[in-house]
Design a protein around this motif. Sequence first.
Motif, short mmCIF file in Angstrom:
data_model
loop_
_atom_site.label_atom_id
_atom_site.label_comp_id
_atom_site.label_asym_id
_atom_site.label_seq_id
_atom_site.Cartn_x
_atom_site.Cartn_y
_atom_site.Cartn_z
N GLU A 131 0.84 -1.20 0.00
CA GLU A 131 0.00 0.00 0.00
C GLU A 131 0.88 1.25 0.00
O GLU A 131 0.62 2.21 -0.74
N GLN A 160 -10.26 4.22 4.49
CA GLN A 160 -10.49 2.98 3.76
C GLN A 160 -10.69 1.83 4.72
O GLN A 160 -10.07 1.79 5.78
N GLY A 195 -11.01 -2.49 4.51
CA GLY A 195 -10.85 -3.67 3.66
C GLY A 195 -9.55 -4.35 3.99
O GLY A 195 -9.20 -4.53 5.15
N ARG A 196 -8.82 -4.67 2.97
CA ARG A 196 -7.50 -5.30 3.11
C ARG A 196 -6.49 -4.40 2.41
O ARG A 196 -6.64 -4.13 1.22
N ARG A 225 -11.27 -3.18 -1.02
CA ARG A 225 -11.59 -2.21 0.01
C ARG A 225 -12.75 -1.35 -0.42
O ARG A 225 -13.11 -1.32 -1.58
N SER A 266 -13.81 2.81 0.16
CA SER A 266 -13.11 4.01 0.60
C SER A 266 -14.00 5.23 0.51
O SER A 266 -14.96 5.27 -0.25
N ALA A 314 -18.45 -1.96 3.82
CA ALA A 314 -17.44 -3.02 3.90
C ALA A 314 -18.10 -4.37 4.16
O ALA A 314 -17.75 -5.39 3.56
N VAL A 317 -15.59 -7.44 2.56
CA VAL A 317 -14.15 -7.25 2.69
C VAL A 317 -13.74 -7.29 4.15
O VAL A 317 -14.55 -7.06 5.04
N SER A 363 -16.13 1.04 -3.82
CA SER A 363 -15.46 -0.25 -3.66
C SER A 363 -14.37 -0.35 -4.71
O SER A 363 -14.53 0.12 -5.83
#
Length: 189
Positions: free
Chosen positions: A21, A40, A42-43, A48, A50, A86, A91, A188
């Motif tokens: 990231e 954000q 997610g992963r 994710r 956001s 989410a 996610v 997403s």
Amino acid sequence: MPTPRRPGRDPERLAADLRLEVAALGRLHLHGSRITRSLQVGRPAGPRVSLALPTRPSHSRVPHHDPYADDPALRRDAAARLLEAAVAAGVARHAWLARDGEVDLHDSDLAWDAALRAAAAEAGLEVATFHVVTRHGWREPATGDEQQWTRLRVRGRHTGAHVERLADALRDAAQSQVCTGSLVCIRSA
């Protein structure tokens, strides 16, 4: 006795994902793009949802208004909507604030962390982790863990291609987000 781990937390994988990231944010900076401050869930380096947060353009003389800055209830509502999105997207519930600057903590970082945790508690959910991610590194406010790089290198054709795709997706999302900061703009990826 080993320290109990929070659900959904694999420290080695999470650190590797956060590294990717950071690399993607650094790639955006290399191409001259500003990092759109965004919350954000997610992963990291993966799926994710956001919410791009309002930022003042550096070239603007127009007074800047961030509706979330002085309103904890509005931050909590935004965090709740993001967590709902989410859950609907299926996610993971790692959360991070992507922004420009160094990994030093700002008051707004802690305010968003508190808003996410309050929204999660109200919904009976748990946010596995919260990080601040910049192009220089990441920090977890709750533990003080951090990782910084002066010059992050991503090796391997597969990994490099993944970072490029992630940076492109982040750039496209920021450019297409005309209504930045609006709760209807949760996206997403």
